[in-house]
Write an enzyme that holds these catalytic residues in place. Structure first.
Site, PDB file in Angstrom:
ATOM      1  N   GLU A 168      -5.896   3.405  -3.145  1.00 17.52           N
ATOM      2  CA  GLU A 168      -4.739   2.675  -2.604  1.00 17.52           C
ATOM      3  C   GLU A 168      -3.760   2.307  -3.719  1.00 17.52           C
ATOM      4  O   GLU A 168      -2.556   2.195  -3.487  1.00 17.52           O
ATOM      5  CB  GLU A 168      -5.224   1.437  -1.825  1.00 17.52           C
ATOM      6  CG  GLU A 168      -5.844   1.869  -0.494  1.00 17.52           C
ATOM      7  CD  GLU A 168      -6.908   0.957   0.064  1.00 17.52           C
ATOM      8  OE1 GLU A 168      -7.046  -0.188  -0.414  1.00 17.52           O
ATOM      9  OE2 GLU A 168      -7.619   1.391   0.987  1.00 17.52           O
ATOM     10  N   GLY A 222     -15.686  -1.316   1.567  1.00 16.45           N
ATOM     11  CA  GLY A 222     -14.475  -2.030   1.950  1.00 16.45           C
ATOM     12  C   GLY A 222     -14.710  -2.853   3.198  1.00 16.45           C
ATOM     13  O   GLY A 222     -15.217  -3.972   3.160  1.00 16.45           O
ATOM     14  N   SER A 265     -16.163   4.293   4.197  1.00 16.48           N
ATOM     15  CA  SER A 265     -16.805   4.086   5.511  1.00 16.48           C
ATOM     16  C   SER A 265     -18.321   3.978   5.423  1.00 16.48           C
ATOM     17  O   SER A 265     -19.023   4.447   6.318  1.00 16.48           O
ATOM     18  CB  SER A 265     -16.383   5.184   6.504  1.00 16.48           C
ATOM     19  OG  SER A 265     -14.994   5.068   6.767  1.00 16.48           O
ATOM     20  N   GLU A 305     -14.915   8.138  -4.012  1.00 14.44           N
ATOM     21  CA  GLU A 305     -14.413   7.700  -2.707  1.00 14.44           C
ATOM     22  C   GLU A 305     -13.453   8.757  -2.156  1.00 14.44           C
ATOM     23  O   GLU A 305     -12.265   8.768  -2.526  1.00 14.44           O
ATOM     24  CB  GLU A 305     -13.651   6.379  -2.854  1.00 14.44           C
ATOM     25  CG  GLU A 305     -14.472   5.246  -3.414  1.00 14.44           C
ATOM     26  CD  GLU A 305     -13.899   3.900  -2.979  1.00 14.44           C
ATOM     27  OE1 GLU A 305     -14.593   3.183  -2.259  1.00 14.44           O
ATOM     28  OE2 GLU A 305     -12.746   3.597  -3.338  1.00 14.44           O
ATOM     29  N   HIS A 354      -8.343   2.562  -7.785  1.00 14.90           N
ATOM     30  CA  HIS A 354      -8.608   2.735  -6.342  1.00 14.90           C
ATOM     31  C   HIS A 354      -7.523   3.627  -5.751  1.00 14.90           C
ATOM     32  O   HIS A 354      -6.365   3.564  -6.162  1.00 14.90           O
ATOM     33  CB  HIS A 354      -8.643   1.370  -5.642  1.00 14.90           C
ATOM     34  CG  HIS A 354      -9.170   1.468  -4.248  1.00 14.90           C
ATOM     35  ND1 HIS A 354      -8.381   1.900  -3.200  1.00 14.90           N
ATOM     36  CD2 HIS A 354     -10.397   1.225  -3.737  1.00 14.90           C
ATOM     37  CE1 HIS A 354      -9.122   1.918  -2.097  1.00 14.90           C
ATOM     38  NE2 HIS A 354     -10.344   1.509  -2.392  1.00 14.90           N
ATOM     39  N   ASN A 379     -15.434  -4.530  -1.867  1.00 18.49           N
ATOM     40  CA  ASN A 379     -14.005  -4.579  -2.189  1.00 18.49           C
ATOM     41  C   ASN A 379     -13.297  -5.221  -0.992  1.00 18.49           C
ATOM     42  O   ASN A 379     -13.099  -4.576   0.028  1.00 18.49           O
ATOM     43  CB  ASN A 379     -13.494  -3.149  -2.437  1.00 18.49           C
ATOM     44  CG  ASN A 379     -11.986  -3.091  -2.587  1.00 18.49           C
ATOM     45  OD1 ASN A 379     -11.323  -4.111  -2.756  1.00 18.49           O
ATOM     46  ND2 ASN A 379     -11.442  -1.881  -2.525  1.00 18.49           N
ATOM     47  N   TRP A 380     -12.936  -6.485  -1.157  1.00 19.85           N
ATOM     48  CA  TRP A 380     -12.339  -7.212  -0.031  1.00 19.85           C
ATOM     49  C   TRP A 380     -10.880  -6.804   0.215  1.00 19.85           C
ATOM     50  O   TRP A 380     -10.291  -7.205   1.220  1.00 19.85           O
ATOM     51  CB  TRP A 380     -12.392  -8.728  -0.295  1.00 19.85           C
ATOM     52  CG  TRP A 380     -13.763  -9.331  -0.272  1.00 19.85           C
ATOM     53  CD1 TRP A 380     -14.963  -8.687  -0.247  1.00 19.85           C
ATOM     54  CD2 TRP A 380     -14.074 -10.735  -0.279  1.00 19.85           C
ATOM     55  NE1 TRP A 380     -15.995  -9.587  -0.240  1.00 19.85           N
ATOM     56  CE2 TRP A 380     -15.475 -10.853  -0.257  1.00 19.85           C
ATOM     57  CE3 TRP A 380     -13.306 -11.908  -0.313  1.00 19.85           C
ATOM     58  CZ2 TRP A 380     -16.132 -12.096  -0.258  1.00 19.85           C
ATOM     59  CZ3 TRP A 380     -13.946 -13.136  -0.320  1.00 19.85           C
ATOM     60  CH2 TRP A 380     -15.345 -13.227  -0.284  1.00 19.85           C
ATOM     61  N   LYS A 381     -10.312  -6.082  -0.717  1.00 21.43           N
ATOM     62  CA  LYS A 381      -8.888  -5.693  -0.633  1.00 21.43           C
ATOM     63  C   LYS A 381      -8.012  -6.939  -0.398  1.00 21.43           C
ATOM     64  O   LYS A 381      -8.349  -8.010  -0.885  1.00 21.43           O
ATOM     65  CB  LYS A 381      -8.684  -4.634   0.456  1.00 21.43           C
ATOM     66  CG  LYS A 381      -9.671  -3.481   0.332  1.00 21.43           C
ATOM     67  CD  LYS A 381      -9.281  -2.297   1.162  1.00 21.43           C
ATOM     68  CE  LYS A 381     -10.382  -1.249   1.081  1.00 21.43           C
ATOM     69  NZ  LYS A 381      -9.984   0.019   1.617  1.00 21.43           N
ATOM     70  N   GLY A 384     -11.810   3.749   5.236  1.00 24.58           N
ATOM     71  CA  GLY A 384     -11.290   3.023   6.390  1.00 24.58           C
ATOM     72  C   GLY A 384     -11.149   3.851   7.652  1.00 24.58           C
ATOM     73  O   GLY A 384     -10.513   3.422   8.615  1.00 24.58           O
TER      74      GLY A 384
HETATM   75  C1  PEP Z   1     -12.742   1.233  -0.205  1.00 28.65           C
HETATM   76  O1  PEP Z   1     -11.559   1.146   0.050  1.00 28.65           O
HETATM   77  O2  PEP Z   1     -13.142   1.101  -1.383  1.00 28.65           O
HETATM   78  C2  PEP Z   1     -13.659   1.512   0.887  1.00 28.65           C
HETATM   79  C3  PEP Z   1     -14.769   2.106   0.605  1.00 28.65           C
HETATM   80  O3  PEP Z   1     -13.259   1.141   2.147  1.00 28.65           O
HETATM   81  P1  PEP Z   1     -14.071   1.319   3.525  1.00 28.65           P
HETATM   82  O4  PEP Z   1     -15.510   0.973   3.243  1.00 28.65           O
HETATM   83  O5  PEP Z   1     -13.445   0.364   4.470  1.00 28.65           O
HETATM   84  O6  PEP Z   1     -13.921   2.737   3.913  1.00 28.65           O
END
Ligand code: PEP
Length: 253
Positions: free
Chosen positions: A100, A235, A214, A168, A98, A10-12, A174
């Site tokens: 976010e 992410g 993470s 998640e 998600h 997920n490049w966001k 993050g």
């Molecule tokens: C995400 O936002 O889907 C995610 C898993 O982010 P990160 O790996 O940076 O925690």
């Protein structure tokens, strides 16, 4: 029960055109060289890059996905993108719900279910995200939150063939923090039970449940080797070819 591992990036809201193309090409090239057993690799760039990335990964097994969609097929929805548009562009997957988007855009379970249903209608596979906040975890409500989110945001049209669940924990996204392996295993097993109560045992046994939050090269193996973890939604580490492919290399297939 063999469920094919899915490693999804997920490049966001990251990458401009040239860096995005380089990243996608790097993933496609490294994936061709990979000696691990087969697992599915998916990248989900921002909308603006989808067309260019489609070209960049042509001829590889890397799949393309988007990070969100509207529930309508078309119409007066300024700034929105329909699942039919994503399918038309060559996407195979779309992420919905998600954390976010749940937080920043106040998306409800009901809205997420409509989006997921629309994505399935359009012929896309949908990754539906769920997970508890830190306060909910500390209050011992992790399973209850996951149950409410699955019951409310997974549509009745979902099957193991068209839907993936991504667990998640919001506090792990993050932050560099993750639950312990035994906590992840416990929640994933509970998620599978909840899916069984909603969609039947056959779908629950075959549906992939990803872990996200993470996941990095140094913890991927311990997370991905867990019995009920069928891949990762990644992410930050999906923005570096070496890290993303190291996570894929740690997958259990
Ligand atoms: C995400 O936002 O889907 C995610 C898993 O982010 P990160 O790996 O940076 O925690």
């Amino acid at each position: 029960m063999v469920r094919k591992t899915l490693i999804a990036g997920n490049w966001k809201m990251n990458e401009l055109l040239s860096d995005g193309i380089a990243l996608a090409k790097g993933v496609a090239e490294e994936n061709k060289k990979a000696t691990r057993k087969d697992c599915e690799i998916l990248i989900c760039p921002p909308f603006t890059l989808l067309m260019a990335i489609k070209k960049a990964i042509r001829g590889s097994k890397v799949m393309l996905g988007a990070q969100d969609c509207h529930f309508a097929e078309k119409g007066a929805h300024t700034g929105d993108i329909s699942p039919e548009m994503l399918k038309d562009l060559g996407c195979q997957y779309v992420i919905v719900g998600h954390s976010e988007r749940r937080t920043n855009h106040k998306e409800s379970n009901a809205l997420i279910a409509k989006k997921a249903e629309a994505a399935i209608r359009a012929g896309l596979k949908v990754i539906i995200c769920i997970g508890e906040t830190e306060a909910e975890k500390n209050a011992g409500k992790t399973i209850e939150v996951c149950r409410n989110q699955i019951m409310g945001s997974v549509p009745t049209a979902s099957t193991a063939a068209n839907t993936v669940i991504a667990y998640e924990p919001v506090w792990a996204i993050g932050t560099g923090r993750t639950p312990t392996a035994s906590e992840v295993e416990e929640v994933h097993a509970a998620i599978r039970q909840i899916i069984a109560s909603k969609l039947g045992r056959a779908n629950a046994n075959k549906m992939r449940v990803l872990y996200g939050g993470s996941m990095k090269p140094n913890n991927a193996k311990s997370l991905l080797s867990l019995a009920d973890v069928d891949g990762g939604l990644i992410g930050g580490a999906s923005l570096k070819v070496a890290d993303f492919m190291a996570i894929a290399a740690a997958s259990k297939q």
